[in-house]
Design a protein around this motif. Structure first.
Motif: not given
Length: 265
Positions: A88-100
């Motif tokens: 969950f943390a990994m996927l949410t991290g991608i979703e909320k990341a500044r990078a595209i």
């Protein structure tokens, strides 16, 4: 950090992430999930990285979880919860990341693989790609956000079809359903994804991050609250971010904008 199950390389403004266990079709076992979680953190902490190109080595993007590992995890409820929390943390991290984050989907993308795809901002597929949910084919359920992201991506009826039947879509069908937005010949996959990045590289890095954040409001809040947050965000961007004014001046002067170095919003 040294990675065992994936590779991470930096190239200008791009971080290139490749799942690297092709003999196992790039499974998303706990060790790989932890490494991806660390990659998200490393990329976000690396100055000047605005894009992440994610793909899989060999003939698969990712065939999903490690079923043998799940058998062991199911015997230890605390450990299984910790695994789900990391995923969950990994996927949410991608979703909320500044990078595209851009998923370049090669070959099989199923179960945990499609959950990883759905967390990315953009997706392109090779003609050989086969994409689906597939959890129920082995008596499993999506536990990394797939049941929530998939209906939002393609609509409830289509999401239920993929979840309940276990069908895999070919690349063209996945494109028509909205899981990916472009299909290219296998040998052109990475070059086509890089072409996307080259096109976006001419844009304001702060603007790119802001556009991603605004779009993701649709996942996080009500329509009315999203509209209110958009107004506040855009007001702040337009009145404090030099790139906003630079874009207008460049248009008036009929020249390419000279956007400044990325700043955090």
């Amino acid at each position: 950090m040294t990675y065992q199950n994936l590779t991470l390389a930096f190239d200008g403004r791009i971080a290139r992430v490749t799942l690297a266990r092709p003999n196992k079709l790039n499974p998303l076992d706990w060790a790989t999930v932890k490494e991806l979680k660390a990659v998200v953190a490393e990329v976000e902490a690396t100055p000047g990285i605005d894009f992440v190109l994610l793909t899989g080595a060999g003939r698969s993007f990712s065939a999903g979880g490690d079923l043998d590992g799940y058998i062991r995890l199911y015997q230890d409820p605390a450990a299984f919860q910790a695994f789900l929390d990391d995923f969950f943390a990994m996927l949410t991290g991608i979703e909320k990341a500044r990078a595209i984050w851009i998923a370049a989907v090669n070959g099989v993308c199923v179960a945990g693989g499609i959950e990883l795809l759905l967390a990315c901002d953009m997706a392109i597929a090779a003609e050989s790609a086969r994409i689906g949910d597939g959890h129920l084919n082995f008596g499993q359920l999506p536990g990394a956000g797939g049941s929530q992201r998939l209906p939002r991506a393609i609509g409830l009826l289509r999401a239920k079809h993929l979840m309940l039947t276990g069908d895999l879509l070919d690349a063209r069908a996945a494109e028509s359903w909205g899981l990916v937005t472009r299909v290219v010949p296998d040998g052109e996959l990475i070059a086509a994804a890089q072409g996307w990045i080259e096109g976006m590289s001419a844009k304001s890095p702060v603007g790119l991050a802001g556009a991603k954040r605004l779009a993701n409001l649709t996942l996080e809040t009500t329509y009315e609250e999203g509209l209110r947050q958009e107004i506040a965000f855009v007001h702040n961007y337009a009145t404090t971010e030099p790139d906003a004014t630079e874009g207008l001046i460049a248009f008036k002067e009929k020249r390419a904008p000279r956007f400044g170095a990325r700043k955090e919003n």
